[in-house]
Scaffold this active site. Structure first.
Site, PDB file in Angstrom:
ATOM      1  CB  THR A  22      45.158  32.184  44.532  1.00 50.08           C
ATOM      2  OG1 THR A  22      44.257  33.007  43.822  1.00 50.08           O
ATOM      3  CG2 THR A  22      44.411  30.972  45.065  1.00 50.08           C
ATOM      4  CB  THR A  62      47.728  29.828  41.869  1.00 50.41           C
ATOM      5  OG1 THR A  62      49.001  29.359  41.426  1.00 50.41           O
ATOM      6  CG2 THR A  62      47.574  29.540  43.334  1.00 50.41           C
ATOM      7  CB  VAL A 117      32.803  31.742  41.268  1.00 49.38           C
ATOM      8  CG1 VAL A 117      33.510  30.643  42.049  1.00 49.38           C
ATOM      9  CG2 VAL A 117      31.836  32.496  42.187  1.00 49.38           C
ATOM     10  N   GLY A 118      36.040  31.801  40.297  1.00 46.99           N
ATOM     11  CA  GLY A 118      37.073  31.111  39.522  1.00 46.99           C
ATOM     12  C   GLY A 118      37.165  29.643  39.896  1.00 46.99           C
ATOM     13  CG  ASP A 119      41.083  27.994  39.771  1.00 48.48           C
ATOM     14  OD1 ASP A 119      40.968  29.230  40.002  1.00 48.48           O
ATOM     15  OD2 ASP A 119      42.148  27.392  39.890  1.00 48.48           O
TER      16      ASP A 119
HETATM   17  N1  ASP Z   1      42.908  31.127  40.418  1.00 44.60           N
HETATM   18  C1  ASP Z   1      42.403  32.337  41.008  1.00 44.60           C
HETATM   19  C2  ASP Z   1      41.091  32.674  40.354  1.00 44.60           C
HETATM   20  O1  ASP Z   1      40.996  32.575  39.153  1.00 44.60           O
HETATM   21  C3  ASP Z   1      43.292  33.523  40.876  1.00 44.60           C
HETATM   22  C4  ASP Z   1      44.772  33.336  41.067  1.00 44.60           C
HETATM   23  O2  ASP Z   1      45.241  32.231  41.300  1.00 44.60           O
HETATM   24  O3  ASP Z   1      45.478  34.347  41.007  1.00 44.60           O
HETATM   25  O4  ASP Z   1      40.198  33.138  41.026  1.00 44.60           O
END
Ligand code: ASP
Length: 324
Positions: A185, A235, A214-216
């Protein structure tokens, strides 16, 4: 020394930061520097965590999330679970600038992109497909043998027999391990010559995520936040930043006059309050150009440049060991 402008980004942002720095040097806006830097990262076919060739979901489909936020007005725009467009950051910015909304998802986000005239294209090539099969076949992960079976079962039975698979296999642990190893990310935060801050995040999310997950990254307050005084972006395992409202908490601490370093440290220390394992990296910069990267995974780093520097320099992120 007073900093006139500054830029920082996560470790994969180095491909875009020099362009952002040039924009800032020439007096451009923080929002433009964020967007242009992230577009270059989204274009990088070798980055399997952002934009083109971002890691697909469980069914082999790339679904992208992105967000952008301006500090002085707290205007914000985001898109999530968006297919077939390689620059979700630009579409997120348009959501912010020309719609009455702050967040569009899935079909609606794609429709909006189409209406704006963005090109609808395949955003995965042979390399991305090869990466997908590598994980499907358990090749580039150190996993117990059941892991390979788990991902196949999840794939084959997602629609009809999901409950069975979830009860027969350690699905949650598997995702935790995967997100520990496949972390990516991109985050970019910029301070321009007017003293304005902006932050942006773009991601393909957790590798092999459930469709629609959906993540953060596109969630204001969790994976991104920006005020007049501080930009914050995260991230790592997005479920954790979502549950802890990490970005807003860190920004608030900076508003209450903690240093960016201390505010982010306290954000990482909050991991003690939840039982799950997972990586979190917090990147933050205030309106004086003071930047900090703090994480619970060793060996992570970020990049930073300001008006006294010709190019971004690599800086180790501060590692805090969190024992459960
Ligand atoms: N934070 C991102 C998510 O959870 C993934 C990542 O940072 O690798 O979608």
């Amino acid at each position: 020394m007073t900093v006139e402008y500054a830029i920082c980004g996560t470790r994969n942002s180095i491909i875009g930061l020099p362009t952002g720095l040039k924009i800032l040097t020439e007096g451009g806006a923080a929002l433009d520097a964020v967007e242009e830097s992230i577009r270059l990262i989204e274009n990088n076919p070798y980055d399997i965590t952002v934009g083109f060739n971002g890691f697909p979901n469980l069914m082999g489909v790339v679904e992208l999330d992105a967000s952008i936020m301006e500090g002085k007005t707290r205007r914000a725009g985001a898109v999530a679970a968006m297919r077939n467009y390689r620059h979700p950051i630009s579409i997120a910015r348009k959501v912010m600038e020309i719609t009455p909304h702050a967040f569009l998802v899935g079909d609606g986000a794609e429709r909006f992109a189409r209406a704006l005239g963005y090109e609808d294209e395949e955003i995965i090539d042979e390399l991305g497909i090869k990466n997908y099969y590598n994980i499907m076949e358990g090749r580039n992960l150190e996993m117990p043998p059941e892991a390979q079976q788990l991902v196949r079962e999840l794939f084959m039975r997602f629609d009809d027999h999901l409950q069975e698979v979830m009860s027969d296999y350690p699905v949650k642990e598997w995702y935790q391990k995967l997100s520990f190893e496949q972390q990516g990310t991109t985050n970019v935060i910029c301070l321009d010559q007017n003293g304005d801050l902006a932050a942006g995040v773009s991601t393909s999310g957790l590798a092999m995520k459930f469709p629609g997950r959906v993540g953060d990254s596109p969630i204001f307050g969790a994976g991104i936040y920006c005020t007049e005084e501080a930009g914050v972006a995260c991230t790592g395992n997005g479920e954790i930043a979502l549950r802890l409202s990490t970005a807003r908490m860190v920004a608030d601490r900076i508003e209450r006059k903690q240093t960016p370093e201390r505010a982010a440290e306290l954000g990482i220390l909050e991991l003690k309050q939840i039982r799950d394992k997972g990586v979190l990296h917090i990147l933050t910069m205030d309106n004086k150009g003071r930047c900090a990267g703090v994480t619970n995974k060793s060996g992570l780093y970020h990049y930073y440049a300001d008006s006294s520097m010709k190019e971004p320099e690599k800086r180790a992120s501060h590692y805090i060991k969190i024992s459960k």
